[in-house]
Write an enzyme that holds these catalytic residues in place. Structure first.
Site, PDB file in Angstrom:
ATOM      1  N   ARG A 189      36.086  -9.674  -8.668  1.00 26.88           N
ATOM      2  CA  ARG A 189      36.477  -8.577  -7.779  1.00 26.88           C
ATOM      3  C   ARG A 189      35.799  -8.786  -6.426  1.00 26.88           C
ATOM      4  O   ARG A 189      34.611  -9.128  -6.370  1.00 26.88           O
ATOM      5  CB  ARG A 189      36.057  -7.216  -8.352  1.00 26.88           C
ATOM      6  N   GLU A 220      42.291  -5.823  -0.575  1.00 30.45           N
ATOM      7  CA  GLU A 220      43.387  -6.731  -0.913  1.00 30.45           C
ATOM      8  C   GLU A 220      44.685  -6.046  -0.535  1.00 30.45           C
ATOM      9  O   GLU A 220      44.849  -4.869  -0.882  1.00 30.45           O
ATOM     10  CB  GLU A 220      43.376  -7.067  -2.402  1.00 30.45           C
ATOM     11  N   HIS A 274      44.570 -13.510  -5.030  1.00 23.71           N
ATOM     12  CA  HIS A 274      44.342 -12.901  -6.350  1.00 23.71           C
ATOM     13  C   HIS A 274      45.364 -13.396  -7.389  1.00 23.71           C
ATOM     14  O   HIS A 274      46.172 -12.615  -7.893  1.00 23.71           O
ATOM     15  CB  HIS A 274      44.349 -11.366  -6.252  1.00 23.71           C
TER      16      HIS A 274
HETATM   17  C1  GLV Z   1      42.820  -9.281 -12.662  1.00 28.97           C
HETATM   18  O1  GLV Z   1      42.052  -9.275 -11.740  1.00 28.97           O
HETATM   19  C2  GLV Z   1      42.618  -8.541 -13.847  1.00 28.97           C
HETATM   20  O2  GLV Z   1      41.692  -7.713 -13.912  1.00 28.97           O
HETATM   21  O3  GLV Z   1      43.382  -8.758 -14.808  1.00 28.97           O
END
Ligand code: GLV
Length: 320
Positions: A223, A252, A271
Site C-alpha cells: 500500500r 492512486e 497497482h
Molecule cells: C491489492 O492490492 C489487494 O489488496 O488485493
C-alpha cells in the site's frame, strides 16, 4: 433473491454465477462510481461487491440499511470501516490466497526492473539512444547473491522469499516488534508486504530510508501509505538509496504531474500486483463465494473481522 450492487465489471465467470441466483446491478463505467452513485447503488442493496478504490465507511453503511454482506475484490481491506460493519452485523470478506504468487511474481519483476534499470533501458532502445554495445552503459546492480529484507513475513512475503532463494539471495525478515534499523542497514533490497493500518502507515520515512545503504532499492507492492512519499523523493534525489520500484502510491492513481514521477531511478506501476487473467478471475470467484454464503446466512469462506485488523494486537502484521 437479493439485490446486489457491484462497483465494476470483473474478469471471469464469477459475476455470471452471482447473477443466476441474485438480482445484480453492475456499475457499467471503467472508472469507480462517483460517491453519489455509490451511495445510490447501495441503497436497498443486501449485498455489495466492491473494489479497494471504493470507500466503504459509516456514511455508506447509513445509506444502505438493507446491507448484509460486503465482498471486497482484494486481499487488503483498509478501504472498509470494519468496526462499523461489525457494529451493524454486516459480514465482510476478502480474497486471500489466490493472488499470493501473482503478486510475488510482480514484486520480483520490480526488483529486477529497479536493479537493472529495465524500464529506462527499454525506453533508450525504443527511442534511438541505443548506439552500440556499451561496456559501461546501462550498469545496474546484481540481484543474485544480494540480501533481501522482507518486511511483513506473511503469505506474499514468503512467496517473494521463495523466489529469492532461486536467485541465491540471503533473505532477512522483519515482522511485528522487530527492530527495523539493523536489518535495513544490511539489505540490498527492502520489500514491503504489510497491510495498511494505523500501525503501519508511514512505516518507511526519512529515518528508515537513511538507514538503508546508498546502493539499496525499496520495493513496495503493498500500500502506498506505508511509505512517506516526500521522504522517498528526497532520498532518491539525494542518492540516499539507489532506486525504488513501487506498484502502489498515495493517492492512486498518481497524477502524471505528481512530483514523485520526477525522482531519479523510480519505477512506478499502476497497482497491477494481482493483475493476471487467471488471478483476477479467481478473485472474482472468491468474492462471489463470500457474497453467496453470507446472503444464504452461512459464514463467508474468507471473512475479515475487526479483531483481525493488523493494528489490533491479535491481527496479522503481514498479508496473508
Ligand atoms: C491489492 O492490492 C489487494 O489488496 O488485493
Amino acid at each position: 433473491m437479493a439485490r446486489i450492487f457491484v462497483t465494476r465489471e470483473l474478469p471471469g465467470a464469477g459475476l455470471a454465477r452471482l447473477g443466476e441466483v441474485h438480482r445484480v446491478e453492475i456499475w457499467p463505467a471503467p472508472l469507480p462510481p462517483p460517491r453519489a452513485d455509490l451511495l445510490r447503488g447501495v441503497a436497498g442493496a443486501e449485498g455489495l461487491l466492491c473494489l479497494l478504490s471504493d470507500r466503504i465507511d459509516a456514511e455508506l453503511f447509513a445509506a444502505a440499511s438493507n446491507l448484509r454482506a460486503v465482498a471486497n475484490f482484494a486481499v487488503g481491506y483498509d478501504n472498509i470501516d470494519l468496526a462499523e460493519a461489525e457494529r451493524r452485523g454486516i459480514a465482510v470478506g476478502n480474497t486471500p490466497g489466490v493472488l499470493t504468487e501473482t503478486t510475488a511474481d510482480l514484486t520480483f519483476g520490480l526488483i529486477l526492473a529497479a536493479a537493472r534499470g529495465l524500464i529506462g533501458a527499454a525506453a533508450d532502445a525504443r527511442e534511438g539512444r541505443w548506439r552500440t554495445w556499451e561496456p559501461a552503459g546501462w550498469l545496474g546492480h546484481d540481484v543474485h547473491g544480494a540480501t533481501l529484507l522482507v518486511i511483513g513475513p506473511g503469505a506474499i512475503g514468503s512467496a517473494v522469499a521463495r523466489r529469492a532463494d532461486g536467485f541465491a539471495m540471503r533473505v532477512l525478515f522483519a515482522g511485528r516488534g522487530d527492530d527495523l534499523a539493523p536489518r535495513l542497514a544490511e539489505a540490498d533490497f527492502v520489500s514491503l508486504h504489510l497491510p495498511l493500518s494505523d500501525a503501519t502507515q508511514g512505516l518507511i520515512g526519512e529515518p528508515e530510508l537513511e538507514a538503508m545503504k546508498p546502493t539499496a532499492y525499496l520495493i513496495n507492492t503493498a500500500r502506498g501509505e506505508l511509505v512517506d512519499q516526500s521522504a522517498l523523493r528526497r532520498a532518491l534525489d539525494r542518492g540516499s538509496i539507489a532506486g525504488a520500484g513501487i506498484d502502489v502510491s498515495s493517492p492512486e492513481p498518481l497524477d502524471a504531474d505528481n512530483p514523485l514521477h520526477g525522482a531519479r531511478n523510480l519505477t512506478v506501476l499502476p497497482h497491477i500486483g494481482s493483475a493476471s487473467h487467471a488471478t483476477r478471475s479467481a478473485m472474482a470467484e472468491l468474492a462471489v463465494d463470500n457474497l453467496l454464503a453470507a446472503l444464504d446466512r452461512r459464514p463467508m469462506p474468507h471473512p475479515v473481522t475487526e479483531s483481525r485488523r493488523p493494528d489490533s494486537n491479535r491481527g496479522p502484521l503481514h498479508y496473508e
